[in-house]
Design an enzyme around this catalytic site. Structure first.
Site: not given
Length: 728
Positions: A94, A246
């Protein structure tokens, strides 16, 4: 009057014409748009926050969704979920792409020959489109994660549409593809979906998007160490699922190290790695984009990249402003203090007046009926022998009659048709009886000792001119007080520096003294520019004459009392200064005194009186920008830091001038209002100079306000009759 004449008249009056206002408004709007675009795509936010509060109610979330797989398909009337097979893992990332961390993660995936699914932010994708192409080149797929990372439960339906559409366009422009996979910011597992969050999932499904949530949270956003990330990333009992990681939003070194250990570990346990769509049996997430999406996305990328580069350039300029502000403060602290100490030492050692010869004082006057009596009476009260010559330059308000009616000995009046200030000064110089000539404006008054102090530096043969200390007399209005601050910390402080560096650029028209021989050598006062005092001073410096500053010789001048009058005055000053710089530009490459003045004086003026004021608006622009798009606390502290530097410089200047510090409480307000006007004046002056328009002299309205000024002779009764006739 024709339209062209009307435009010229407006320019001469010191006002922007309507087309100029339109151009200025368009330029401001474009700059605002650039900052807004860059602010949106680069806005600082903590993208690692978790636990965003929802409604807390779950009654509208179907049980089969809460208890189902992490991929939620609401594109149909009935919602369904899709579950990962056992020992099947999708590595999902993400908040990217990030120019530092995404390539490093792609290298890990490439080395271990596994794909990933990257849920990208449109704001990041539009800044780094090549990274999206790199993602696809490794066999990984791309999903959407919104454009600016908002909590989608708190935005309107229109904002939700914009977040998805703009991100889709960024992906289309970068890769030529679109994606139907989406992961809302701050989402987690299906079991945590509440009513508000599920409503967002349904709305996205209505737009054709499939929501891909997570099964395992690596909690890499906590940055508790590689071991902690690896331990949190291992599914229980061989279950498959989507692992949340991430590739942006902070330091991801631990994520990369953990990923490098995790993949071999899970492979050894029999796990296979694939993309989200492939794992749950959906068609490939990335499909060819339409020509319209690619074109619209291209426009978006151009706008974002253009804004990013423009703002990046502005940030470099802002850094330059900071350097120049600090440099100017250091120069003031060192050089101006040195000048002050030298001046005090010279005053203490001075046995008495060294220059006692009479002086001719020339006063050019055009419609100065409000001030001329005070000016002449203050000169007549001088404690140094003076010849006073008032040159009436075609006044229509009775200025000459007022001078004649004073009947003060030693005052001569010359009447001439209106020819401009340089013409009036030259007429006074020709009529002068003495070798030392003092010039002042018709709206200025001298203290009794001003002339005496002003001419003392002429005891040194090489001195050709002396600049005095101009003070604002009418300090009653807010605008005048701002000018008082500017005179003290700007003009007079700068003259101290220029004196030490021997590159004085301006002997002010309000108070200056000259050696007649020096004036004749440079051809008198020229009318080539609107800043005849600056032009004359530069000519003297280039001719090898020393121009010095005498801080004890004080003159009190009436400053413009309104913003309109101030605009006209500073417009002329700014434009005239640039004219003078251009006229004497050859000095930069010449040798001798002219070259020294050019390389020190002209360049100093260019840096601190043109470049710095021209770039200084960036401080205020980035104040607003930072309050909206960056950390407002850091932004405010930075702006206050710049203000503190200016306050230090102001207090130092006021101390040198022995002025009361109380007025400095107006300095912060001056930065927000007065300084903006000066920016506009400089910008208009540069625009006028570039267009080649020649301005005419602009007369300011005076009221003759000299209350409280320590000047003798004001209001004194007439003395004996005039001994010399008026010259017509």
């Amino acid at each position: 009057m024709t339209r062209s004449r009307l435009v010229r008249a407006r320019v001469r009056a010191g006002r922007l014409s309507r087309p100029s206002w339109i151009v200025l408004a368009v330029a401001v709007a474009m700059l605002g748009s650039v900052l807004a675009i860059n602010g949106v795509v680069t806005a600082q936010s903590d993208r690692d926050l978790r636990g965003v509060a929802g409604s807390g109610a779950f009654d509208r979330v179907p049980a089969e969704v809460r208890d189902g797989g992490s991929v939620v398909d609401t594109t149909r009337e009935t919602a369904r979920t899709l579950t990962y097979p056992e020992r099947t893992m999708a590595l999902t990332f993400d908040d990217g792409p990030d120019p530092r961390w995404t390539p490093a993660i792609l290298e890990v995936l490439r080395r271990h020959q596994v794909p990933g699914t990257f849920f990208v932010l449109g704001s990041m994708a539009s800044q780094h489109p090549q990274l999206l192409r790199d993602i696809r080149a490794t066999g990984s797929e791309i999903g959407l994660h919104s454009f600016t990372h908002p909590d989608l439960t708190e935005v309107s339906a229109q904002r939700l549409e914009q977040e998805l559409t703009q991100t889709q366009l960024a992906v289309a422009a970068a890769t030529g593809e679109i994606s139907y996979l989406v992961r809302p910011p701050y989402s987690s597992q299906t079991s945590a979906l509440d009513n508000d969050q599920f409503e967002v999932v349904r709305e996205m499904g209505a737009r054709g998007f499939v929501t891909a949530l997570t099964d395992v949270d690596s909690r890499d956003w906590e940055r508790k160490g590689v071991d902690s990330i690896v331990a949190a990333s291992i599914p229980q009992n061989g279950a498959g699922g989507a692992l949340l990681l991430h590739d942006a939003g902070g330091d991801r070194a631990q994520t990369i190290a953990a990923l490098d250990r995790l993949i071999p570990l899970l492979k050894a346990e029999g796990y296979r790695f694939t993309t989200v769509s492939q794992a749950v049996g959906l068609p490939p997430a990335n499909q060819p984009a339409s020509a319209w999406d690619r074109a619209a996305g291209g426009v978006l990328l151009v706008a974002v990249l253009g804004a990013t580069h423009v703002v990046g350039f502005m940030e470099l300029c802002l850094l330059l402003v900071g350097i120049l502000v600090i440099l100017r403060l250091l120069i003031m602290l060192v050089v101006a203090w040195r000048h002050a100490r030298r001046a005090r030492a010279a005053a203490a050692d001075e046995p008495g007046p060294r220059v006692t010869e009479p002086v001719t004082v020339v006063v050019p006057a055009y419609n100065e009926k409000e001030c001329i009596e005070a000016t002449v009476r203050s000169l007549a009260a001088s404690d140094h022998p003076v010849e006073i010559i008032v040159v009436d330059d075609g006044s229509t308000d009775g200025t000459a009659d007022i001078v004649e009616g004073l009947r003060i000995p030693g005052v001569r009046l010359i009447r001439q048709p209106n020819g401009g200030k340089p013409s009036a000064l030259n007429a006074g110089i020709r009529a002068a009886s003495h070798d030392l000539i003092v010039m002042l404006d018709g709206d200025t008054v001298f203290e009794p000792g001003t002339v005496r102090r002003l001419v003392q530096p002429f005891a040194r043969p090489g001195v050709g001119a002396v600049a005095g200390n101009a003070k604002v007399a009418n300090r009653t209005s807010l605008v005048a007080r701002w000018q008082h601050i500017e005179y003290v910390i700007g003009f007079n402080l700068d003259r101290r520096v220029y004196d030490v560096w021997r590159c004085m650029a301006t002997v002010p028209g309000a108070i200056g003294a000259f050696r007649r021989r020096a004036l004749l050598e440079v051809g008198g006062v020229s009318d080539d520019t609107l800043a005849e005092d600056t032009d004359l001073t530069m000519a003297l410096c280039r001719a090898g004459w020393r121009v010095v500053y005498e801080e004890r010789a004080r003159a009190w001048t009436e400053a413009p009392a309104t913003l309109g009058q101030l605009w006209r005055q500073r417009y002329r000053w700014s434009y005239g200064t640039m004219q003078s710089m251009w006229k004497h530009r050859a000095a930069v490459v010449q040798r001798g005194p002219s070259g020294r003045f050019g390389r020190v004086g002209l360049l100093t003026i260019a840096v601190f009186q043109v470049v710095l004021p021209l770039l200084a608006p960036l401080v205020d622009i980035f104040l607003l920008y930072g309050l909206f798009f960056l950390d407002p606390v850091v932004t405010a502290v930075a702006w206050l830091g710049v203000l503190a530097i200016q306050l230090v410089g102001a207090a130092f200047a006021f101390r040198l001038e022995r002025e009361k510090l109380g007025v400095l409480w107006l300095l912060p307000l001056q930065q927000l209002v007065y300084r903006q006007l000066m920016y506009a004046v400089l910008i208009q002056s540069i625009a006028t100079a570039l267009t080649g328009i020649r301005l005419k002299w602009q007369k300011l309205r005076r009221v003759g306000e000299f209350g409280g000024v320590p000047v003798a002779g004001l209001g004194a009764p007439p003395a004996e009759p005039v001994t010399e006739g008026s010259h017509r």
